[in-house]
Scaffold this motif. Structure first.
Motif, PDB file in Angstrom:
ATOM      1  N   ARG A 112      18.349 -54.238 -27.770  1.00 18.88           N
ATOM      2  CA  ARG A 112      18.722 -53.113 -27.461  1.00 18.88           C
ATOM      3  C   ARG A 112      17.944 -52.320 -26.625  1.00 18.88           C
ATOM      4  NH1 ARG A 112      19.627 -53.600 -32.807  1.00 18.88           N
ATOM      5  NH2 ARG A 112      17.852 -52.599 -33.439  1.00 18.88           N
ATOM      6  N   PRO A 113      18.050 -52.052 -25.348  1.00 19.74           N
ATOM      7  CA  PRO A 113      16.873 -51.406 -24.674  1.00 19.74           C
ATOM      8  C   PRO A 113      16.587 -49.997 -24.979  1.00 19.74           C
ATOM      9  CG  PRO A 113      18.995 -51.503 -23.353  1.00 19.74           C
ATOM     10  CD  PRO A 113      19.140 -52.438 -24.673  1.00 19.74           C
ATOM     11  N   TYR A 114      15.283 -49.715 -25.120  1.00 20.26           N
ATOM     12  CA  TYR A 114      14.738 -48.093 -25.151  1.00 20.26           C
ATOM     13  C   TYR A 114      13.303 -48.363 -25.012  1.00 20.26           C
ATOM     14  CZ  TYR A 114      15.066 -43.741 -27.267  1.00 20.26           C
ATOM     15  OH  TYR A 114      15.271 -42.259 -27.290  1.00 20.26           O
ATOM     16  N   LEU A 115      12.879 -47.160 -24.325  1.00 21.40           N
ATOM     17  CA  LEU A 115      11.596 -46.942 -23.954  1.00 21.40           C
ATOM     18  C   LEU A 115      11.082 -45.587 -24.588  1.00 21.40           C
ATOM     19  CD1 LEU A 115       8.688 -47.656 -22.440  1.00 21.40           C
ATOM     20  CD2 LEU A 115       9.888 -46.280 -20.518  1.00 21.40           C
ATOM     21  N   VAL A 116       9.915 -45.592 -25.413  1.00 19.41           N
ATOM     22  CA  VAL A 116       9.147 -44.312 -25.609  1.00 19.41           C
ATOM     23  C   VAL A 116       7.738 -44.477 -24.933  1.00 19.41           C
ATOM     24  CG1 VAL A 116       8.150 -42.984 -27.534  1.00 19.41           C
ATOM     25  CG2 VAL A 116      10.365 -44.346 -28.028  1.00 19.41           C
ATOM     26  N   TRP A 117       7.486 -43.462 -24.209  1.00 15.05           N
ATOM     27  CA  TRP A 117       6.645 -43.415 -23.185  1.00 15.05           C
ATOM     28  C   TRP A 117       5.624 -41.989 -23.590  1.00 15.05           C
ATOM     29  CZ3 TRP A 117       4.365 -46.847 -19.790  1.00 15.05           C
ATOM     30  CH2 TRP A 117       3.312 -46.311 -19.018  1.00 15.05           C
ATOM     31  N   LYS A 118       4.569 -42.296 -24.038  1.00 13.85           N
ATOM     32  CA  LYS A 118       3.531 -41.232 -24.094  1.00 13.85           C
ATOM     33  C   LYS A 118       2.285 -41.744 -23.701  1.00 13.85           C
ATOM     34  CE  LYS A 118       5.918 -39.768 -28.709  1.00 13.85           C
ATOM     35  NZ  LYS A 118       5.809 -39.587 -30.063  1.00 13.85           N
ATOM     36  N   VAL A 119       2.322 -41.350 -22.539  1.00 15.43           N
ATOM     37  CA  VAL A 119       1.111 -41.806 -21.511  1.00 15.43           C
ATOM     38  C   VAL A 119       1.044 -40.540 -20.580  1.00 15.43           C
ATOM     39  CG1 VAL A 119      -0.056 -43.269 -19.964  1.00 15.43           C
ATOM     40  CG2 VAL A 119       1.377 -44.328 -21.760  1.00 15.43           C
ATOM     41  N   ALA A 120       0.050 -39.753 -20.498  1.00 19.05           N
ATOM     42  CA  ALA A 120      -0.216 -38.633 -19.799  1.00 19.05           C
ATOM     43  C   ALA A 120      -1.322 -39.009 -18.705  1.00 19.05           C
ATOM     44  CB  ALA A 120      -0.338 -37.529 -20.523  1.00 19.05           C
ATOM     45  N   PHE A 121      -1.113 -38.826 -17.475  1.00 24.52           N
ATOM     46  CA  PHE A 121      -2.199 -39.126 -16.400  1.00 24.52           C
ATOM     47  C   PHE A 121      -2.648 -37.566 -15.851  1.00 24.52           C
ATOM     48  CE2 PHE A 121       0.622 -42.657 -15.998  1.00 24.52           C
ATOM     49  CZ  PHE A 121      -0.034 -43.588 -16.297  1.00 24.52           C
ATOM     50  N   THR A 122      -3.777 -37.700 -15.400  1.00 23.95           N
ATOM     51  CA  THR A 122      -4.548 -36.473 -14.912  1.00 23.95           C
ATOM     52  C   THR A 122      -4.522 -36.296 -13.400  1.00 23.95           C
ATOM     53  OG1 THR A 122      -6.559 -37.272 -15.281  1.00 23.95           O
ATOM     54  CG2 THR A 122      -5.608 -36.031 -17.029  1.00 23.95           C
ATOM     55  N   ARG A 123      -4.049 -37.339 -12.903  1.00 18.65           N
ATOM     56  CA  ARG A 123      -4.097 -37.381 -11.455  1.00 18.65           C
ATOM     57  C   ARG A 123      -2.618 -38.239 -11.085  1.00 18.65           C
ATOM     58  NH1 ARG A 123      -8.819 -41.451 -10.006  1.00 18.65           N
ATOM     59  NH2 ARG A 123      -7.469 -41.431  -8.017  1.00 18.65           N
ATOM     60  N   ASP A 124      -2.046 -37.592  -9.797  1.00 11.38           N
ATOM     61  CA  ASP A 124      -0.721 -38.100  -9.356  1.00 11.38           C
ATOM     62  C   ASP A 124      -0.816 -39.754  -8.861  1.00 11.38           C
ATOM     63  OD1 ASP A 124       0.296 -35.478 -10.070  1.00 11.38           O
ATOM     64  OD2 ASP A 124       0.018 -34.908  -7.925  1.00 11.38           O
ATOM     65  N   LYS A 125      -1.963 -39.976  -8.328  1.00  6.35           N
ATOM     66  CA  LYS A 125      -2.165 -41.353  -7.785  1.00  6.35           C
ATOM     67  C   LYS A 125      -3.273 -41.953  -8.184  1.00  6.35           C
ATOM     68  CE  LYS A 125      -0.062 -40.303  -3.362  1.00  6.35           C
ATOM     69  NZ  LYS A 125       1.218 -41.527  -3.199  1.00  6.35           N
ATOM     70  N   LEU A 126      -3.256 -43.434  -8.197  1.00  7.42           N
ATOM     71  CA  LEU A 126      -4.362 -44.185  -8.329  1.00  7.42           C
ATOM     72  C   LEU A 126      -4.409 -45.002  -7.148  1.00  7.42           C
ATOM     73  CD1 LEU A 126      -3.938 -45.712 -11.988  1.00  7.42           C
ATOM     74  CD2 LEU A 126      -5.857 -44.346 -10.949  1.00  7.42           C
ATOM     75  N   GLY A 127      -5.366 -44.612  -6.194  1.00  5.82           N
ATOM     76  CA  GLY A 127      -5.225 -45.439  -4.986  1.00  5.82           C
ATOM     77  C   GLY A 127      -4.126 -44.707  -4.275  1.00  5.82           C
ATOM     78  N   ASP A 128      -3.205 -45.669  -3.582  1.00  8.15           N
ATOM     79  CA  ASP A 128      -2.081 -45.202  -3.007  1.00  8.15           C
ATOM     80  C   ASP A 128      -0.717 -45.211  -4.064  1.00  8.15           C
ATOM     81  OD1 ASP A 128      -3.284 -44.889  -0.621  1.00  8.15           O
ATOM     82  OD2 ASP A 128      -2.690 -46.993  -0.108  1.00  8.15           O
ATOM     83  N   PHE A 129      -0.978 -45.636  -5.298  1.00  2.10           N
ATOM     84  CA  PHE A 129       0.072 -45.756  -6.049  1.00  2.10           C
ATOM     85  C   PHE A 129       0.501 -44.435  -7.133  1.00  2.10           C
ATOM     86  CE2 PHE A 129       2.405 -47.463  -9.673  1.00  2.10           C
ATOM     87  CZ  PHE A 129       2.856 -48.462  -9.555  1.00  2.10           C
TER      88      PHE A 129
END
Length: 209
Positions: A112-129
């Motif tokens: 049963r697919p399900y994602l819980v994602w609790k990761v907050a970033f302080t920048r929009d990019k890491l390098g070009d990513f």
């Protein structure tokens, strides 16, 4: 041998993936996106999954399609290698420190697919990513694999450390979940006698409109 190969072709990407769940962590990754290659290398090496990925995508537009579709293809290949999932531990978890960062990953190969994602970033990019694409990869991976995936940054500051510890955590949780318990090698690890959706699991979306 729990091995599988998958080729995923859409109007936006062409991706070929091979996995060996009982490997030694040997990787050969080329997606055209350096940071993604680095993370997928972590997945194979720390999960002891031999992983080969070849991807060609519309990188002249952005990294979205290649990132997402690599998640679909890797998840599908692992699902194929698991077959009926008999004998597997099914559950895995890891708490991974990386300098100031601590990340928790929990995994259930439930079908049963399900994602819980609790990761907050302080920048929009890491390098070009674009950092928002990490969630897209995990969402695609969970859907194609048929797995509950929970990822949470418990604390941290450095964005690179956050995502690298998340991939290392996923690798270690996957290693634990796919391990075979010899005491129940012929049994599906569910009181129902079958894991939800595995037998007729829908394939990942093949194309977008």
């Amino acid at each position: 041998m729990r091995t599988a190969s998958v080729e995923r072709v859409t109007k936006e990407t062409r991706i070929a993936v091979s996995v060996d769940l009982d490997g030694t962590g040997k990787t050969d990754i080329a997606t055209g996106i350096g940071f993604l290659d680095h993370m997928l290398d972590q997945l194979g090496r720390h999960g002891l999954v031999d992983l080969t990925v070849r991807a060609e995508g519309d990188l002249h537009i952005d990294f979205h399609h290649t990132t997402e579709d690599s998640g679909y293809a890797i998840g599908e290949a692992i699902a194929k290698a698991l077959g009926e999932r008999k004998g597997i531990e099914r559950f895995g978890d890891a708490v991974i420190p990386m300098d100031e960062t601590l990340t928790r990953v929990a995994l259930d190969l439930s079908g049963r697919p399900y994602l819980v994602w609790k990761v907050a970033f302080t920048r929009d990019k890491l390098g070009d990513f674009d950092t928002e694409l990490f969630k897209e990869w995990y969402q695609a991976f969970a859907q194609a694999l048929g797995a509950n995936v929970h990822v949470e940054t418990l604390h941290g500051e450095n964005n690179h450390h956050k995502i690298e510890s998340a991939f290392k955590g996923l690798a270690r949780a996957l290693k634990a979940a796919v391990a075979i318990d010899p005491r129940k090698a012929d049994q599906v690890p569910s009181t129902k006698g079958a894991l939800g959706g595995v037998a007729g699991m829908a394939a990942a979306p093949a194309a977008r409109s």
